[in-house]
Enzyme design. Structure first.
Site, mmCIF file in Angstrom:
data_model
loop_
_atom_site.group_PDB
_atom_site.id
_atom_site.type_symbol
_atom_site.label_atom_id
_atom_site.label_comp_id
_atom_site.label_asym_id
_atom_site.label_seq_id
_atom_site.Cartn_x
_atom_site.Cartn_y
_atom_site.Cartn_z
ATOM 1 N N ASN A 10 102.227 69.313 43.938
ATOM 2 C CA ASN A 10 101.221 68.325 43.541
ATOM 3 C C ASN A 10 101.697 66.938 43.922
ATOM 4 O O ASN A 10 102.821 66.587 43.547
ATOM 5 C CB ASN A 10 101.001 68.350 42.025
ATOM 6 N N HIS A 25 112.180 74.552 40.745
ATOM 7 C CA HIS A 25 111.890 75.577 39.738
ATOM 8 C C HIS A 25 112.767 76.773 40.055
ATOM 9 O O HIS A 25 113.357 76.853 41.134
ATOM 10 C CB HIS A 25 110.412 75.971 39.799
ATOM 11 N N ASP A 38 110.270 63.374 45.474
ATOM 12 C CA ASP A 38 109.641 64.212 44.441
ATOM 13 C C ASP A 38 110.368 65.559 44.353
ATOM 14 O O ASP A 38 109.741 66.620 44.253
ATOM 15 C CB ASP A 38 108.152 64.418 44.705
HETATM 16 O O1 DOR Z 1 104.769 69.318 42.572
HETATM 17 C C1 DOR Z 1 105.075 68.669 41.600
HETATM 18 N N1 DOR Z 1 105.982 69.108 40.732
HETATM 19 N N2 DOR Z 1 104.479 67.481 41.386
HETATM 20 C C2 DOR Z 1 104.667 66.799 40.248
HETATM 21 O O2 DOR Z 1 104.121 65.737 40.129
HETATM 22 C C3 DOR Z 1 105.507 67.343 39.163
HETATM 23 C C4 DOR Z 1 106.502 68.251 39.729
HETATM 24 C C5 DOR Z 1 107.282 69.036 38.709
HETATM 25 O O3 DOR Z 1 107.756 68.437 37.751
HETATM 26 O O4 DOR Z 1 107.477 70.237 38.908
#
Ligand code: DOR
Length: 425
Positions: free
Chosen positions: A277, A308, A304
């Site tokens: 995102n 995960h 960014d």
């Molecule tokens: O892809 C994204 N992951 N965009 C974001 O703004 C938040 C982020 C996340 O914290 O995983």
């Protein structure tokens, strides 16, 4: 330490010439030609490399407190060093969110114990990042927040955002917009366009970003609060920014490596690894972003970095987590996207500009500044996530070959990462 014969590229002076650089007790103390080492002084032969003020990534997720299975301060800052970053700003979507001085105090303890580079916290704009009640901006700033954002979420209620901006006027930290209209975005898992239609997947239209960027720039101009647009990804958002600037606006913006280099077509092959995102956009958007970097419209590069676990990133696109690792591929990816960008501009985007936008030390090699230095070179390498220091090993750049790489990263006068020796960091 004496760093000899490197090409010093420092946009803050500005300087682009072969020079020697002397660091002592955490500071830059001398720049000159043919400097001789003092007795007992360590030397580093930087011939054939570029010596720059330490890179600063103003958009990183370090995941602590709350999600150490995804990343920790230790692994995230080690990844930063490997990416050439001497400082990172960490986003507040932790658990608990960085919305309270007590949480910032906990973070500061973790940073003091585990961080390998400088870490600047970004406080939330609203409590719990719920978009309802503004935080205590002055208290968060006193506790170390250098900027404010509900990143990951958009403050959807314009009234709340405007009140927050007014509330935070006397506090220095810039407001950082995460610009995605939740209602227009719906349950999207990628960009809305020909590819999402072909794949039969729900998409988020570019206008979901454009309307929020336009709104936030208007609120920034009206309230007088200093504003910064995170991960700008659309042609329309660029136009909104240029419109605002034509009317005297002073907002700044950043762009990620993935939005410069990849498109929604990437999803066809990368699948969940490319889910992020705001989503990877269309070729026209990526081209417009690259042009905007060349034309000086984009102020800063930011990754960014949002890792995960493998489990969260595997499986189908509909259910996979959003975001991927960025710190260790950034330098190569930026250079791949913009191979002809003049080095002074390149370093400005990675170092001098983020320091200025955040109002933090660094971004310069002037005598008397902190001895934070990034040394890099034109040396090809292949992206191999198995070698990452980050816990996040998912990246749509995996397997790509880049031409520019980090040689050494120096923080506070101490060499904390060196590519050829694999110094443990
Ligand atoms: O892809 C994204 N992951 N965009 C974001 O703004 C938040 C982020 C996340 O914290 O995983």
């Amino acid at each position: 330490m004496l760093i000899r014969n490197g090409r010093l590229v420092d946009p803050s002076q500005p300087l682009d010439a072969v020079r020697d650089l002397r660091l002592d007790r955490g500071l830059v103390v001398e720049i000159g030609e043919h400097l001789q080492p003092h007795a007992g002084e360590a030397t580093f032969d930087a011939s054939g490399t570029i010596v720059a003020p330490g890179f600063i990534d103003m958009h990183v997720h370090l995941r602590e407190p709350g999600f150490p299975e995804k990343e920790t301060i230790a692994t995230g800052t080690r990844a930063a060093l490997r990416g050439g970053f001497t400082a990172v700003a960490c986003m507040p979507n932790t658990n608990p969110a960085l919305d309270d001085p007590a949480v910032l105090a906990t973070l500061a303890q973790l940073v003091a114990r585990d961080a390998r580079c400088r870490v600047y916290p970004v406080g939330a704009i609203t409590r719990g990042r719920k978009g309802e009640a503004p935080v205590d901006f002055a208290a968060l700033a006193r506790a170390g927040a250098v900027a404010f954002s509900d990143d990951g979420n958009t403050v959807m209620n314009a009234r709340v955002l405007r009140d927050a901006a007014i509330d935070a006027l006397a506090v220095d930290g810039v407001f950082i917009s995460h610009a995605e209209d939740e209602h227009l975005k719906g349950n999207a898992v990628m960009h809305e366009g020909a590819v999402s239609r072909a794949l039969g997947l729900p998409g988020s239209p570019a206008v979901a970003e454009d309307v929020i960027v336009a709104r936030d720039l208007l609120i920034g101009a009206e309230t007088g609060k200093r504003w910064h647009i995170a991960h700008l990804s659309t042609h329309g958002a660029l136009e909104a920014l240029q419109h605002a600037r034509a009317h005297g606006g002073a907002a700044t913006c950043e762009v990620t490596p993935h939005h410069l280099l990849l498109t929604d077509e990437t999803i066809r092959t990368a699948g969940a690894a490319g889910k992020v995102n705001p989503p990877l956009r269309e070729a026209d958007d990526a081209r417009a972003l690259r042009d905007a970097v060349r034309d000086g419209v984009i102020d800063a590069f930011a990754t960014d970095h949002a890792q995960h676990t493998q489990a969260e990133k595997s499986g189908d696109l509909l259910h996979a987590a959003v975001g991927f690792t960025g710190l260790e591929v950034a330098l190569g990816a930026y250079a791949h996207a913009l191979p002809d960008l003049p080095l002074l501009r390149f370093v400005d985007l990675l170092s001098t500009a983020p320091a200025r936008i955040l109002g933090v030390a660094g971004g310069t090699l002037r005598v008397g500044s902190p001895a934070d230095v990034t040394i890099f070179a034109e040396r090809p390498w292949r992206v191999d996530p198995a070698r990452f220091a980050s816990k996040g090993t998912t990246t749509p750049f995996a397997g790509m070959t880049f031409a520019r790489r980090v040689v050494a990263t120096i923080v506070d006068g101490e060499m904390r990462y060196r590519d050829d020796e694999r110094t443990p960091s």
